[in-house]
Design a protein around this motif. Structure first.
Motif, PDB file in Angstrom:
ATOM      1  N   MET A  35      12.746  -2.095  -5.801  1.00 49.63           N
ATOM      2  CA  MET A  35      12.368  -0.852  -6.442  1.00 49.63           C
ATOM      3  C   MET A  35      11.448  -0.078  -5.507  1.00 49.63           C
ATOM      4  SD  MET A  35      12.054   1.356  -8.929  1.00 49.63           S
ATOM      5  CE  MET A  35      12.435   0.863 -10.569  1.00 49.63           C
ATOM      6  N   LEU A  36      11.607   1.218  -5.489  1.00 48.74           N
ATOM      7  CA  LEU A  36      10.733   2.101  -4.738  1.00 48.74           C
ATOM      8  C   LEU A  36       9.785   2.782  -5.716  1.00 48.74           C
ATOM      9  CD1 LEU A  36       9.826   3.760  -2.236  1.00 48.74           C
ATOM     10  CD2 LEU A  36      11.737   5.325  -2.735  1.00 48.74           C
ATOM     11  N   TYR A  37       8.502   2.615  -5.468  1.00 46.58           N
ATOM     12  CA  TYR A  37       7.467   3.300  -6.236  1.00 46.58           C
ATOM     13  C   TYR A  37       6.838   4.348  -5.331  1.00 46.58           C
ATOM     14  CZ  TYR A  37       7.783  -0.699  -9.373  1.00 46.58           C
ATOM     15  OH  TYR A  37       8.241  -1.662 -10.233  1.00 46.58           O
ATOM     16  N   VAL A  38       6.886   5.608  -5.751  1.00 50.64           N
ATOM     17  CA  VAL A  38       6.217   6.675  -5.025  1.00 50.64           C
ATOM     18  C   VAL A  38       4.954   6.992  -5.812  1.00 50.64           C
ATOM     19  CG1 VAL A  38       6.356   9.053  -4.199  1.00 50.64           C
ATOM     20  CG2 VAL A  38       8.388   7.578  -4.113  1.00 50.64           C
ATOM     21  N   VAL A  39       3.820   6.737  -5.198  1.00 48.12           N
ATOM     22  CA  VAL A  39       2.538   6.867  -5.874  1.00 48.12           C
ATOM     23  C   VAL A  39       1.878   8.156  -5.403  1.00 48.12           C
ATOM     24  CG1 VAL A  39       0.338   5.741  -6.392  1.00 48.12           C
ATOM     25  CG2 VAL A  39       2.387   4.351  -5.960  1.00 48.12           C
ATOM     26  N   THR A  40       1.679   9.077  -6.329  1.00 49.63           N
ATOM     27  CA  THR A  40       1.108  10.381  -6.024  1.00 49.63           C
ATOM     28  C   THR A  40      -0.235  10.515  -6.721  1.00 49.63           C
ATOM     29  OG1 THR A  40       2.028  11.564  -7.919  1.00 49.63           O
ATOM     30  CG2 THR A  40       3.457  11.339  -5.979  1.00 49.63           C
ATOM     31  N   GLY A  41      -0.972  11.512  -6.288  1.00 55.29           N
ATOM     32  CA  GLY A  41      -2.256  11.796  -6.916  1.00 55.29           C
ATOM     33  C   GLY A  41      -3.170  12.481  -5.927  1.00 55.29           C
ATOM     34  N   PRO A  42      -4.265  13.022  -6.420  1.00 55.37           N
ATOM     35  CA  PRO A  42      -5.192  13.744  -5.550  1.00 55.37           C
ATOM     36  C   PRO A  42      -5.945  12.791  -4.623  1.00 55.37           C
ATOM     37  CG  PRO A  42      -6.151  13.474  -7.714  1.00 55.37           C
ATOM     38  CD  PRO A  42      -4.745  12.953  -7.804  1.00 55.37           C
ATOM     39  N   PRO A  43      -6.551  13.339  -3.564  1.00 55.78           N
ATOM     40  CA  PRO A  43      -7.400  12.504  -2.719  1.00 55.78           C
ATOM     41  C   PRO A  43      -8.490  11.850  -3.564  1.00 55.78           C
ATOM     42  CG  PRO A  43      -7.169  14.706  -1.786  1.00 55.78           C
ATOM     43  CD  PRO A  43      -6.549  14.741  -3.149  1.00 55.78           C
ATOM     44  N   ALA A  44      -8.807  10.607  -3.264  1.00 52.61           N
ATOM     45  CA  ALA A  44      -9.849   9.847  -3.965  1.00 52.61           C
ATOM     46  C   ALA A  44      -9.511   9.635  -5.444  1.00 52.61           C
ATOM     47  CB  ALA A  44     -11.222  10.514  -3.820  1.00 52.61           C
ATOM     48  N   GLY A  45      -8.238   9.722  -5.770  1.00 51.61           N
ATOM     49  CA  GLY A  45      -7.826   9.563  -7.157  1.00 51.61           C
ATOM     50  C   GLY A  45      -7.594   8.119  -7.581  1.00 51.61           C
ATOM     51  N   GLY A  46      -7.425   7.228  -6.630  1.00 53.98           N
ATOM     52  CA  GLY A  46      -7.191   5.829  -6.963  1.00 53.98           C
ATOM     53  C   GLY A  46      -5.790   5.336  -6.641  1.00 53.98           C
ATOM     54  N   LYS A  47      -5.055   6.057  -5.807  1.00 54.75           N
ATOM     55  CA  LYS A  47      -3.685   5.654  -5.457  1.00 54.75           C
ATOM     56  C   LYS A  47      -3.653   4.293  -4.765  1.00 54.75           C
ATOM     57  CE  LYS A  47      -3.088   9.374  -3.012  1.00 54.75           C
ATOM     58  NZ  LYS A  47      -4.393  10.030  -3.245  1.00 54.75           N
ATOM     59  N   SER A  48      -4.494   4.131  -3.761  1.00 49.91           N
ATOM     60  CA  SER A  48      -4.521   2.858  -3.033  1.00 49.91           C
ATOM     61  C   SER A  48      -4.957   1.717  -3.936  1.00 49.91           C
ATOM     62  CB  SER A  48      -5.471   2.945  -1.835  1.00 49.91           C
ATOM     63  OG  SER A  48      -4.991   3.884  -0.903  1.00 49.91           O
ATOM     64  N   SER A  49      -5.891   1.977  -4.805  1.00 51.94           N
ATOM     65  CA  SER A  49      -6.349   0.941  -5.738  1.00 51.94           C
ATOM     66  C   SER A  49      -5.229   0.549  -6.695  1.00 51.94           C
ATOM     67  CB  SER A  49      -7.570   1.430  -6.529  1.00 51.94           C
ATOM     68  OG  SER A  49      -8.646   1.653  -5.650  1.00 51.94           O
ATOM     69  N   TRP A  50      -4.446   1.523  -7.147  1.00 47.85           N
ATOM     70  CA  TRP A  50      -3.327   1.222  -8.040  1.00 47.85           C
ATOM     71  C   TRP A  50      -2.310   0.351  -7.317  1.00 47.85           C
ATOM     72  CZ3 TRP A  50       1.910   1.657  -8.374  1.00 47.85           C
ATOM     73  CH2 TRP A  50       2.474   1.481  -9.647  1.00 47.85           C
ATOM     74  N   VAL A  51      -1.998   0.708  -6.079  1.00 46.91           N
ATOM     75  CA  VAL A  51      -1.034  -0.078  -5.306  1.00 46.91           C
ATOM     76  C   VAL A  51      -1.567  -1.490  -5.093  1.00 46.91           C
ATOM     77  CG1 VAL A  51       0.085  -0.313  -3.056  1.00 46.91           C
ATOM     78  CG2 VAL A  51       0.070   1.906  -4.215  1.00 46.91           C
ATOM     79  N   THR A  52      -2.828  -1.625  -4.749  1.00 44.53           N
ATOM     80  CA  THR A  52      -3.428  -2.949  -4.542  1.00 44.53           C
ATOM     81  C   THR A  52      -3.318  -3.799  -5.801  1.00 44.53           C
ATOM     82  OG1 THR A  52      -4.941  -2.094  -2.868  1.00 44.53           O
ATOM     83  CG2 THR A  52      -5.586  -4.144  -3.968  1.00 44.53           C
ATOM     84  N   ALA A  53      -3.448  -3.175  -6.955  1.00 49.30           N
ATOM     85  CA  ALA A  53      -3.371  -3.909  -8.219  1.00 49.30           C
ATOM     86  C   ALA A  53      -1.941  -4.309  -8.578  1.00 49.30           C
ATOM     87  CB  ALA A  53      -3.971  -3.065  -9.344  1.00 49.30           C
ATOM     88  N   HIS A  54      -0.940  -3.645  -8.025  1.00 53.25           N
ATOM     89  CA  HIS A  54       0.449  -3.897  -8.419  1.00 53.25           C
ATOM     90  C   HIS A  54       1.319  -4.577  -7.357  1.00 53.25           C
ATOM     91  CE1 HIS A  54      -0.836  -0.994 -11.458  1.00 53.25           C
ATOM     92  NE2 HIS A  54       0.101  -1.515 -12.207  1.00 53.25           N
ATOM     93  N   ALA A  55       1.066  -4.307  -6.098  1.00 50.50           N
ATOM     94  CA  ALA A  55       1.906  -4.860  -5.029  1.00 50.50           C
ATOM     95  C   ALA A  55       1.610  -6.347  -4.836  1.00 50.50           C
ATOM     96  CB  ALA A  55       1.672  -4.101  -3.730  1.00 50.50           C
ATOM     97  N   ARG A  56       2.662  -7.074  -4.494  1.00 48.64           N
ATOM     98  CA  ARG A  56       2.529  -8.492  -4.170  1.00 48.64           C
ATOM     99  C   ARG A  56       2.528  -8.661  -2.652  1.00 48.64           C
ATOM    100  NH1 ARG A  56       7.574  -9.493  -7.882  1.00 48.64           N
ATOM    101  NH2 ARG A  56       8.112  -7.877  -6.399  1.00 48.64           N
ATOM    102  N   ALA A  57       2.193  -9.835  -2.209  1.00 50.51           N
ATOM    103  CA  ALA A  57       2.031 -10.086  -0.772  1.00 50.51           C
ATOM    104  C   ALA A  57       3.289  -9.767   0.032  1.00 50.51           C
ATOM    105  CB  ALA A  57       1.615 -11.536  -0.541  1.00 50.51           C
ATOM    106  N   HIS A  58       4.468  -9.994  -0.523  1.00 49.12           N
ATOM    107  CA  HIS A  58       5.701  -9.759   0.246  1.00 49.12           C
ATOM    108  C   HIS A  58       6.262  -8.350   0.065  1.00 49.12           C
ATOM    109  CE1 HIS A  58       7.046 -11.205  -3.698  1.00 49.12           C
ATOM    110  NE2 HIS A  58       8.047 -10.363  -3.518  1.00 49.12           N
ATOM    111  N   ASP A  59       5.632  -7.533  -0.760  1.00 48.39           N
ATOM    112  CA  ASP A  59       6.081  -6.154  -0.934  1.00 48.39           C
ATOM    113  C   ASP A  59       5.684  -5.318   0.282  1.00 48.39           C
ATOM    114  OD1 ASP A  59       7.168  -6.678  -3.443  1.00 48.39           O
ATOM    115  OD2 ASP A  59       5.318  -6.141  -4.495  1.00 48.39           O
ATOM    116  N   ILE A  60       6.277  -4.148   0.380  1.00 50.08           N
ATOM    117  CA  ILE A  60       5.991  -3.229   1.487  1.00 50.08           C
ATOM    118  C   ILE A  60       5.134  -2.092   0.950  1.00 50.08           C
ATOM    119  CG2 ILE A  60       7.005  -1.622   3.149  1.00 50.08           C
ATOM    120  CD1 ILE A  60       9.523  -3.482   3.050  1.00 50.08           C
ATOM    121  N   VAL A  61       4.034  -1.816   1.630  1.00 48.89           N
ATOM    122  CA  VAL A  61       3.132  -0.727   1.250  1.00 48.89           C
ATOM    123  C   VAL A  61       3.080   0.250   2.420  1.00 48.89           C
ATOM    124  CG1 VAL A  61       0.774  -0.084   0.636  1.00 48.89           C
ATOM    125  CG2 VAL A  61       1.764  -2.212  -0.258  1.00 48.89           C
ATOM    126  N   ILE A  62       3.463   1.485   2.149  1.00 50.44           N
ATOM    127  CA  ILE A  62       3.436   2.530   3.168  1.00 50.44           C
ATOM    128  C   ILE A  62       2.381   3.546   2.748  1.00 50.44           C
ATOM    129  CG2 ILE A  62       4.758   4.288   4.398  1.00 50.44           C
ATOM    130  CD1 ILE A  62       7.295   2.625   3.652  1.00 50.44           C
TER     131      ILE A  62
END
Length: 146
Positions: free
Chosen positions: A1-28
């Motif tokens: 599955m491809l998740y496109v995570v959008t939001g304003p700067p300092a909105g928490g996008k990276s934190s959301w990805v960190t909470a959901h992605a697993r070690a073998h997933d790809i984070v761009i």
């Protein structure tokens, strides 16, 4: 599955990805890519223009390759404000678009406290243009402890 995570700067996008992605997933994530390409002690968000150019090229290459494998691993792509063409491409790839938005007041407070002055304009543009490109309603979440 491809998740496109959008939001304003300092909105928490990276934190959301960190909470959901697993070690073998790809984070761009452009910021993570830029830091991985930068020299020691490079700032987290205030990237040199040449570094950003190289990081953008690496990001495009990573996206092109990662979408080929989204049936095997989840791919998390952080894209602050995708345009209509990018959103159409993501829809062709059956992406799930996730918008992270803790609210304008929270974002502006965070941006002013932790980011470069130019990010205020980026956040302002995000709030002005998000409905123009058809982003889904935001998920209000607290991210990390700021």
């Amino acid at each position: 599955m491809l998740y496109v995570v959008t939001g304003p700067p300092a909105g928490g996008k990276s934190s959301w990805v960190t909470a959901h992605a697993r070690a073998h997933d790809i984070v761009i994530d452009l910021d993570r890519l830029a830091l991985s390409l930068a020299g020691p002690d490079a700032p987290s968000w205030d990237h040199h223009p040449v570094l950003l150019k190289v990081a953008h090229r690496a990001r495009f290459a990573a996206i092109d390759e990662a979408v080929k494998h989204r049936d095997q691993v989840d791919v998390y792509l952080i894209h602050t404000l995708p345009g209509t063409r990018a959103l159409a491409r993501y829809q062709r790839w059956d992406a799930q678009v996730v918008t992270i938005d803790p609210g304008r007041d929270v974002v502006m407070e965070r941006v002013k406290a932790m980011r470069t002055p130019g990010m205020v304009a980026v956040a302002t543009r995000w709030y002005r243009d998000r409905s123009k490109v058809g982003l889904p309603a935001g998920t209000r979440q607290s991210s990390r402890s700021w």
